[in-house]
Motif scaffolding. Structure first.
Motif, PDB file in Angstrom:
ATOM      1  N   GLY A  77       0.720  -1.282   0.149  1.00 41.11           N
ATOM      2  CA  GLY A  77      -0.134   0.053  -0.125  1.00 41.11           C
ATOM      3  C   GLY A  77       0.736   1.280   0.010  1.00 41.11           C
ATOM      4  O   GLY A  77       0.517   2.311  -0.694  1.00 41.11           O
ATOM      5  N   ARG A  78       1.721   1.265   0.872  1.00 42.32           N
ATOM      6  CA  ARG A  78       2.319   2.539   0.723  1.00 42.32           C
ATOM      7  C   ARG A  78       3.338   2.929  -0.267  1.00 42.32           C
ATOM      8  O   ARG A  78       3.591   3.877  -0.799  1.00 42.32           O
ATOM      9  N   GLN A  79       4.027   1.616  -0.558  1.00 42.36           N
ATOM     10  CA  GLN A  79       4.802   1.757  -1.942  1.00 42.36           C
ATOM     11  C   GLN A  79       3.865   2.217  -3.299  1.00 42.36           C
ATOM     12  O   GLN A  79       4.346   3.019  -4.083  1.00 42.36           O
ATOM     13  N   TRP A  80       2.808   1.392  -3.355  1.00 45.20           N
ATOM     14  CA  TRP A  80       2.036   1.824  -4.853  1.00 45.20           C
ATOM     15  C   TRP A  80       1.428   3.213  -4.727  1.00 45.20           C
ATOM     16  O   TRP A  80       1.540   3.869  -5.754  1.00 45.20           O
ATOM     17  N   VAL A  81       1.013   3.522  -3.522  1.00 44.58           N
ATOM     18  CA  VAL A  81       0.449   4.874  -3.606  1.00 44.58           C
ATOM     19  C   VAL A  81       1.896   5.794  -3.840  1.00 44.58           C
ATOM     20  O   VAL A  81       1.172   6.920  -4.409  1.00 44.58           O
ATOM     21  N   TYR A  82       2.718   5.639  -3.358  1.00 44.91           N
ATOM     22  CA  TYR A  82       3.913   6.578  -3.592  1.00 44.91           C
ATOM     23  C   TYR A  82       3.877   6.585  -5.159  1.00 44.91           C
ATOM     24  O   TYR A  82       4.394   7.506  -5.647  1.00 44.91           O
ATOM     25  N   GLN A  83       3.950   5.608  -5.808  1.00 47.80           N
ATOM     26  CA  GLN A  83       4.175   5.509  -7.252  1.00 47.80           C
ATOM     27  C   GLN A  83       2.921   6.271  -7.964  1.00 47.80           C
ATOM     28  O   GLN A  83       3.438   6.935  -9.040  1.00 47.80           O
ATOM     29  N   THR A  84       1.997   6.159  -7.681  1.00 44.07           N
ATOM     30  CA  THR A  84       0.778   6.796  -8.009  1.00 44.07           C
ATOM     31  C   THR A  84       0.742   8.154  -7.826  1.00 44.07           C
ATOM     32  O   THR A  84       0.550   9.184  -8.576  1.00 44.07           O
ATOM     33  N   CYS A  85       1.558   8.687  -6.816  1.00 42.48           N
ATOM     34  CA  CYS A  85       1.596   9.964  -6.520  1.00 42.48           C
ATOM     35  C   CYS A  85       2.583  10.940  -7.234  1.00 42.48           C
ATOM     36  O   CYS A  85       2.898  11.797  -7.485  1.00 42.48           O
ATOM     37  N   THR A  86       3.735   9.966  -7.711  1.00 43.77           N
ATOM     38  CA  THR A  86       5.221  10.445  -8.266  1.00 43.77           C
ATOM     39  C   THR A  86       5.223  10.169  -9.699  1.00 43.77           C
ATOM     40  O   THR A  86       6.309  10.560 -10.460  1.00 43.77           O
ATOM     41  N   GLU A  87       4.171   9.185 -10.302  1.00 40.70           N
ATOM     42  CA  GLU A  87       4.544   8.714 -11.627  1.00 40.70           C
ATOM     43  C   GLU A  87       3.204   8.827 -12.373  1.00 40.70           C
ATOM     44  O   GLU A  87       3.274   8.945 -13.769  1.00 40.70           O
ATOM     45  N   PHE A  88       2.175   8.272 -11.898  1.00 42.65           N
ATOM     46  CA  PHE A  88       1.111   7.434 -12.669  1.00 42.65           C
ATOM     47  C   PHE A  88      -0.190   8.303 -12.579  1.00 42.65           C
ATOM     48  O   PHE A  88      -1.115   8.233 -13.474  1.00 42.65           O
ATOM     49  N   GLY A  89      -0.812   8.706 -11.414  1.00 44.42           N
ATOM     50  CA  GLY A  89      -1.937   9.240 -10.970  1.00 44.42           C
ATOM     51  C   GLY A  89      -2.854   7.911 -10.782  1.00 44.42           C
ATOM     52  O   GLY A  89      -2.766   7.413  -9.927  1.00 44.42           O
ATOM     53  N   PHE A  90      -3.564   7.727 -11.935  1.00 44.19           N
ATOM     54  CA  PHE A  90      -4.694   6.503 -12.033  1.00 44.19           C
ATOM     55  C   PHE A  90      -5.721   6.918 -10.772  1.00 44.19           C
ATOM     56  O   PHE A  90      -6.181   5.781 -10.429  1.00 44.19           O
ATOM     57  N   PHE A 133      -0.563  18.966  -5.810  1.00 40.63           N
ATOM     58  CA  PHE A 133      -1.252  18.746  -7.222  1.00 40.63           C
ATOM     59  C   PHE A 133      -0.249  19.072  -8.353  1.00 40.63           C
ATOM     60  O   PHE A 133      -0.066  18.234  -9.478  1.00 40.63           O
ATOM     61  N   THR A 134       0.489  20.341  -8.213  1.00 40.60           N
ATOM     62  CA  THR A 134       1.351  20.661  -9.517  1.00 40.60           C
ATOM     63  C   THR A 134       2.509  19.535  -9.602  1.00 40.60           C
ATOM     64  O   THR A 134       2.611  19.218 -10.888  1.00 40.60           O
ATOM     65  N   ARG A 135       3.130  19.024  -8.457  1.00 46.74           N
ATOM     66  CA  ARG A 135       4.065  18.017  -8.673  1.00 46.74           C
ATOM     67  C   ARG A 135       3.492  16.761  -9.296  1.00 46.74           C
ATOM     68  O   ARG A 135       4.218  16.212 -10.026  1.00 46.74           O
ATOM     69  N   ILE A 136       2.233  16.422  -8.842  1.00 51.26           N
ATOM     70  CA  ILE A 136       1.603  15.115  -9.568  1.00 51.26           C
ATOM     71  C   ILE A 136       1.413  15.293 -10.970  1.00 51.26           C
ATOM     72  O   ILE A 136       1.645  14.471 -11.766  1.00 51.26           O
ATOM     73  N   VAL A 137       0.845  16.488 -11.387  1.00 50.70           N
ATOM     74  CA  VAL A 137       0.620  16.771 -12.907  1.00 50.70           C
ATOM     75  C   VAL A 137       1.959  16.711 -13.450  1.00 50.70           C
ATOM     76  O   VAL A 137       1.967  16.116 -14.657  1.00 50.70           O
ATOM     77  N   ASN A 138       2.991  17.334 -13.117  1.00 52.45           N
ATOM     78  CA  ASN A 138       4.217  17.204 -13.720  1.00 52.45           C
ATOM     79  C   ASN A 138       4.894  15.792 -13.690  1.00 52.45           C
ATOM     80  O   ASN A 138       5.353  15.555 -14.891  1.00 52.45           O
ATOM     81  N   ALA A 139       4.759  15.150 -12.626  1.00 57.02           N
ATOM     82  CA  ALA A 139       5.187  13.664 -12.691  1.00 57.02           C
ATOM     83  C   ALA A 139       4.467  12.943 -13.733  1.00 57.02           C
ATOM     84  O   ALA A 139       5.116  12.002 -14.558  1.00 57.02           O
ATOM     85  N   VAL A 140       3.035  12.945 -14.030  1.00 56.15           N
ATOM     86  CA  VAL A 140       2.326  12.168 -14.659  1.00 56.15           C
ATOM     87  C   VAL A 140       2.789  12.487 -16.371  1.00 56.15           C
ATOM     88  O   VAL A 140       2.680  11.586 -17.185  1.00 56.15           O
ATOM     89  N   GLY A 141       2.691  13.647 -16.495  1.00 58.99           N
ATOM     90  CA  GLY A 141       3.212  14.261 -18.011  1.00 58.99           C
ATOM     91  C   GLY A 141       4.662  13.722 -17.990  1.00 58.99           C
ATOM     92  O   GLY A 141       4.991  13.266 -19.262  1.00 58.99           O
ATOM     93  N   GLN A 142       5.573  13.810 -17.215  1.00 61.12           N
ATOM     94  CA  GLN A 142       6.923  13.226 -17.551  1.00 61.12           C
ATOM     95  C   GLN A 142       6.827  11.580 -18.040  1.00 61.12           C
ATOM     96  O   GLN A 142       7.642  11.155 -18.886  1.00 61.12           O
ATOM     97  N   THR A 143       6.134  10.904 -17.183  1.00 64.82           N
ATOM     98  CA  THR A 143       5.870   9.593 -17.422  1.00 64.82           C
ATOM     99  C   THR A 143       5.452   9.146 -18.842  1.00 64.82           C
ATOM    100  O   THR A 143       5.847   8.369 -19.499  1.00 64.82           O
ATOM    101  N   ASN A 144       4.570  10.344 -19.272  1.00 64.54           N
ATOM    102  CA  ASN A 144       3.984   9.960 -20.775  1.00 64.54           C
ATOM    103  C   ASN A 144       4.993  10.335 -21.854  1.00 64.54           C
ATOM    104  O   ASN A 144       5.161   9.845 -22.676  1.00 64.54           O
ATOM    105  N   GLU A 145       6.024  11.464 -21.290  1.00 63.83           N
ATOM    106  CA  GLU A 145       7.069  11.726 -22.243  1.00 63.83           C
ATOM    107  C   GLU A 145       8.083  10.518 -22.361  1.00 63.83           C
ATOM    108  O   GLU A 145       8.542  10.644 -23.377  1.00 63.83           O
ATOM    109  N   MET A 146       8.266  10.100 -21.186  1.00 66.64           N
ATOM    110  CA  MET A 146       9.333   9.056 -21.086  1.00 66.64           C
ATOM    111  C   MET A 146       9.009   7.574 -22.188  1.00 66.64           C
ATOM    112  O   MET A 146       9.823   7.134 -22.673  1.00 66.64           O
ATOM    113  N   TYR A 147       7.609   7.342 -21.986  1.00 71.71           N
ATOM    114  CA  TYR A 147       7.286   6.031 -22.561  1.00 71.71           C
ATOM    115  C   TYR A 147       6.264   6.058 -23.674  1.00 71.71           C
ATOM    116  O   TYR A 147       6.101   5.055 -24.517  1.00 71.71           O
ATOM    117  N   GLY A 148       5.881   7.213 -24.044  1.00 72.14           N
ATOM    118  CA  GLY A 148       4.899   7.602 -25.095  1.00 72.14           C
ATOM    119  C   GLY A 148       3.632   7.397 -24.972  1.00 72.14           C
ATOM    120  O   GLY A 148       2.803   7.694 -25.955  1.00 72.14           O
TER     121      GLY A 148
END
Length: 481
Positions: free
Chosen positions: A347-360, A393-408
């Protein structure tokens, strides 16, 4: 053909059911005891800092039962303990038998027993990312190729849900290492406000009975109104068998309660009629049909009463005496950074990944879904409450954008990746459901849910599911041979 793993530490031990496939809520796993040995690999802590020399022990499993000079199948671990049950069952093993493949399963860093750091303080979670996980796979493959003398073997990545995304991205970013990939129920597009999730839940419920999501919406709306008056809290506590008297002191308390109840439907739809029992998962007999029959049964009372009946059914299936709906307790559990903490299973790990990479974040911000009361702001506030004010919110938005930039995102430029999705599964909204090219085919399976084609086959599988498995095998045979 058997291998010598000299120099690699290995032992047998207690193994747990995996949260291998992405799920909305983490529950304590059920212990499993398949006769599969654990092995350990010296992995780098930070693949992108040449000055960082620390290493840690990463867990993996191996099955060489079918190997006779064929390819190497690499199952990618995900957001929970790697389950050794996958080394003795699952569709990929039938493929391995046909193609004489060696099977490896690598546990994801920070999950299960693969602990890169002494604890999970937020500062240490900086080493938890899909980017680091892909580099783990690359280093593992490079070393194992040399150690096991596999330089002439073609490697194929397998993964379901988040690991399906990793399988896609591994082929995309490391094409010189991984020859092909099977990406099942893979959300390849990162999205902060994943409103489509609940929209698919509504569609999947309505496909069984058009009145079902209407009754769910009526019950959910009734609860929202009842939560506005404190005199209703004792009744709600009794009706839903809460572990303690309901206390609503903030919008976060209300949203957490409503999301927990909605989760009963979300989880069942996501894994509807699956074959996960071999993993040790409880409640696999609860299907959309079961829930909708309850919601349509007027003899049980109002839609609110039927909603409570569903909650009771789920608690019984999961062997829970009561339902814990305290947001304060949830945050306390999620902020525990020890490996023995209540949320350390994932739980702690996956929510961290959603907050720093994916949103979802599966919010109720769409009008085309049956639930109420947990908006995007609720999920963003969780990131802040659990990991600190900088996770805003700003950090999460930027992180999600970077994920899509990285993987397409949806625009995948690669080859020899097959994508499979089930139409019942809410995650298909972020996956590939149509062929991108001849070498990037998609399999969209009517009537199936999350990762259905990965599970062991059974006699009553629908013909379209059996056909999907055979089609994927035909692709692997064509690509490898």
């Amino acid at each position: 053909m058997a291998f010598s793993l000299a120099g690699l530490v290995f032992c047998s031990g207690l193994c747990f059911s995996s949260a291998f496939l992405s799920s909305r809520r983490y529950r304590n796993p059920v212990p499993l005891f398949p006769s599969v040995d654990e092995h350990w690999f010296d992995q780098k802590l930070d693949h992108f800092n040449g000055a960082e020399s620390r290493v840690w022990k990463q867990r993996f499993f191996i099955n060489d039962t079918f190997y006779d000079g064929g390819p190497v199948f690499l199952m990618i671990g995900g957001e929970g303990p790697a389950n050794p049950a996958w080394m003795v069952s699952g569709t990929w093993l039938r493929y391995a038998e046909k193609l004489k493949a060696l099977c490896l399963l690598l546990e994801h860093r920070f999950y299960g027993k693969s602990h890169p750091t002494e604890d999970m303080r937020t500062a240490n979670l900086q080493y938890l990312s899909s980017k680091q996980a892909l580099a783990d796979l690359a280093h593992f493959q490079t070393v194992m190729t040399q150690k096991l003398k596999l330089s002439h073997s073609k490697w194929v990545a397998f993964g379901g849900s988040y690991p399906g995304s990793l399988a896609t991205w591994y082929r995309l970013k490391y094409p010189h290492l991984i020859y092909a990939a099977v990406a099942t129920s893979a959300p390849v597009y990162a999205l902060i406000n994943f409103t489509e999730y609940l929209e698919v839940v509504q569609t999947s419920l309505a496909d069984y009975n058009s009145e079902c999501p209407k009754a769910v919406k009526s019950a959910s709306d009734t609860l929202v109104m009842m939560l506005k008056k404190k005199e209703n809290y004792v009744k709600i506590t009794e009706d839903f068998k809460l572990c303690e008297i309901l206390q609503i002191n903030s919008e976060m308390d209300s949203a957490y309660f409503l999301e927990t109840l909605a989760g009963n439907f979300m989880d069942v739809v996501q894994y509807n009629n699956d074959n996960r029992a071999f993993e040790g998962v409880k409640g696999t007999n609860i299907t959309i049909q079961v829930l909708c029959e309850i919601m349509a049964d007027v003899s049980l009372g109002t839609p609110y009463d039927r909603y409570a009946a569903v909650a009771h059914l789920m608690m019984d299936a999961l062997e829970m005496k009561c339902m814990d709906t305290s947001y304060k307790k949830y945050v306390q559990e999620m902020t525990s950074a020890t490996w023995e903490g209540p949320a350390a299973v994932g739980g702690r790990q996956w929510v961290y990944q959603t907050c720093t990479e994916f949103g979802f974040f599966q919010s109720t911000d769409s009008t085309n879904q049956p639930f109420s009361g947990f908006s995007l702001s609720y999920f963003v506030q969780q990131c802040t409450d659990i990991y600190g004010p900088e996770f805003n919110f700003t950090r999460i938005v930027n992180a999600v954008g970077q994920t899509n930039e990285m993987y397409g995102g949806f625009n995948i430029q690669s080859s020899r990746i097959v994508f499979s999705n089930g139409c019942v599964d809410p995650w298909h909204a972020l996956g590939i459901i149509k062929d991108l090219s001849e070498e990037l085919p998609a399999v969209y399976i009517k009537g199936t849910a999350h990762c259905a084609n990965m599970y062991p086959a059974r006699a009553d599988d629908p013909p379209q599911l059996a056909a999907a498995r055979l089609y994927i095998l035909s692709l692997l045979e064509k690509w490898i041979n």
